[in-house]
Design a protein around this motif. Sequence first.
Motif, PDB file in Angstrom:
ATOM      1  N   GLN A 121       0.831  -1.203   0.000  1.00  0.00           N
ATOM      2  CA  GLN A 121       0.000   0.000   0.000  1.00  0.00           C
ATOM      3  C   GLN A 121       0.867   1.254   0.000  1.00  0.00           C
ATOM      4  O   GLN A 121       0.554   2.237  -0.692  1.00  0.00           O
ATOM      5  N   ALA A 122       1.954   1.225   0.765  1.00  0.00           N
ATOM      6  CA  ALA A 122       2.871   2.371   0.780  1.00  0.00           C
ATOM      7  C   ALA A 122       3.527   2.558  -0.581  1.00  0.00           C
ATOM      8  O   ALA A 122       3.648   3.688  -1.079  1.00  0.00           O
ATOM      9  N   ARG A 123       3.984   1.454  -1.178  1.00  0.00           N
ATOM     10  CA  ARG A 123       4.594   1.547  -2.510  1.00  0.00           C
ATOM     11  C   ARG A 123       3.623   2.135  -3.521  1.00  0.00           C
ATOM     12  O   ARG A 123       3.977   3.038  -4.303  1.00  0.00           O
ATOM     13  N   ASP A 124       2.384   1.655  -3.514  1.00  0.00           N
ATOM     14  CA  ASP A 124       1.380   2.135  -4.464  1.00  0.00           C
ATOM     15  C   ASP A 124       1.036   3.597  -4.206  1.00  0.00           C
ATOM     16  O   ASP A 124       0.872   4.381  -5.152  1.00  0.00           O
ATOM     17  N   ARG A 125       0.928   3.963  -2.934  1.00  0.00           N
ATOM     18  CA  ARG A 125       0.600   5.352  -2.580  1.00  0.00           C
ATOM     19  C   ARG A 125       1.673   6.313  -3.075  1.00  0.00           C
ATOM     20  O   ARG A 125       1.371   7.391  -3.596  1.00  0.00           O
ATOM     21  N   ILE A 126       2.935   5.921  -2.946  1.00  0.00           N
ATOM     22  CA  ILE A 126       4.043   6.771  -3.392  1.00  0.00           C
ATOM     23  C   ILE A 126       4.070   6.861  -4.916  1.00  0.00           C
ATOM     24  O   ILE A 126       4.288   7.933  -5.486  1.00  0.00           O
ATOM     25  N   ALA A 127       3.835   5.735  -5.586  1.00  0.00           N
ATOM     26  CA  ALA A 127       3.844   5.729  -7.058  1.00  0.00           C
ATOM     27  C   ALA A 127       2.713   6.591  -7.620  1.00  0.00           C
ATOM     28  O   ALA A 127       2.856   7.211  -8.681  1.00  0.00           O
ATOM     29  N   ARG A 128       1.579   6.624  -6.911  1.00  0.00           N
ATOM     30  CA  ARG A 128       0.425   7.387  -7.373  1.00  0.00           C
ATOM     31  C   ARG A 128       0.440   8.846  -6.898  1.00  0.00           C
ATOM     32  O   ARG A 128      -0.375   9.656  -7.350  1.00  0.00           O
ATOM     33  N   HIS A 129       1.330   9.158  -5.974  1.00  0.00           N
ATOM     34  CA  HIS A 129       1.349  10.501  -5.384  1.00  0.00           C
ATOM     35  C   HIS A 129       1.615  11.568  -6.454  1.00  0.00           C
ATOM     36  O   HIS A 129       2.408  11.355  -7.381  1.00  0.00           O
ATOM     37  N   ASP A 130       0.957  12.701  -6.323  1.00  0.00           N
ATOM     38  CA  ASP A 130       1.173  13.822  -7.239  1.00  0.00           C
ATOM     39  C   ASP A 130       2.389  14.617  -6.773  1.00  0.00           C
ATOM     40  O   ASP A 130       2.320  15.401  -5.827  1.00  0.00           O
ATOM     41  N   TRP A 131       3.504  14.403  -7.436  1.00  0.00           N
ATOM     42  CA  TRP A 131       4.761  15.069  -7.092  1.00  0.00           C
ATOM     43  C   TRP A 131       4.950  16.368  -7.872  1.00  0.00           C
ATOM     44  O   TRP A 131       5.994  17.008  -7.753  1.00  0.00           O
ATOM     45  N   SER A 132       3.948  16.760  -8.635  1.00  0.00           N
ATOM     46  CA  SER A 132       4.121  17.884  -9.561  1.00  0.00           C
ATOM     47  C   SER A 132       4.306  19.225  -8.858  1.00  0.00           C
ATOM     48  O   SER A 132       4.830  20.166  -9.458  1.00  0.00           O
ATOM     49  N   ASP A 133       3.890  19.319  -7.586  1.00  0.00           N
ATOM     50  CA  ASP A 133       4.113  20.593  -6.895  1.00  0.00           C
ATOM     51  C   ASP A 133       5.589  20.816  -6.597  1.00  0.00           C
ATOM     52  O   ASP A 133       6.029  21.943  -6.385  1.00  0.00           O
ATOM     53  N   LEU A 134       6.377  19.719  -6.607  1.00  0.00           N
ATOM     54  CA  LEU A 134       7.828  19.866  -6.474  1.00  0.00           C
ATOM     55  C   LEU A 134       8.471  20.115  -7.838  1.00  0.00           C
ATOM     56  O   LEU A 134       9.378  20.932  -7.958  1.00  0.00           O
TER      57      LEU A 134
END
Length: 277
Positions: free
Chosen positions: A190-203
């Motif tokens: 779940q942690a792996r999937d959450r990180i892969a799906r996270h919106d990193w675009s604000d960085l």
Amino acid sequence: MDGRATVRTLVHDAPTVTDTPPASPRNRAALHTAAAERLAAEGAWEQAYGHLHAALRLLHGDEPLPDAHDELDRLRREHAEAREQSRRDSLTASYNRRYLDERLAALLADIDGTPFRTTGLCLALVDIDHFKLVNDTHGHLFGDRVLQRMVTELDAALPEGGFCARYGGEEFALVLPGRDLAQAVEISEQARDRIARHDWSDLHPDLRVTVSIGVAHAAGRIAEVERLIGEADMLLYTAKEAGRNAVAYRTARGGRVRLAGPAGARRSIPQPVRTTG
């Protein structure tokens, strides 16, 4: 008992006191204060209070004394804050390697006791995929922001009793006491999937971050922390060799390495030999 003997008896582990008493009440008070701070650091609050009271009496004579309880409360707060800071990584505010090693050793020593004698405990080592490329492309300050965000995501769904620690560099450890292997693999996936799906675009608009994870399980008494960490580390690198963005674990029956979730359908999954040292 004379003043010199009193100081020698009350000051716990203080520097050696010569046969000549301290030259002034202020010097003697300083010895008591130092002893109080050491005793407070050890949790010996009543003894610390006695030293603070003696210090205040030396400094104020027959004048009304300040409340030594207030001073003791201050020492308690400062000690608690200093202890907590010593456990934390300065960049990410997650627990540090020192705390990880100490806490793992304590948990493993009590692994046959309540509450997890039937489930054991699990350790998941998490490594950010291609993190060097992030640093090389965007700079180390940007990489620091990614590490800080990573801790937020790893902490987001930890179960009660679990904690995240920075293992070193871009590696983190998730300690999951009271969780069997299947539960720990699910939490890690779940942690792996959450990180892969996270919106990193604000960085950065083009940033995408994934992690590889190795999950090791300890059931029954284990002599050394290094054995559990070594197993998790080997599984972590198996996840990387299998294509990254995956959670690797070893099955209880047969000891074969598997990948959790969608990664389990990959054709090539290395089978490292388990060390016995």
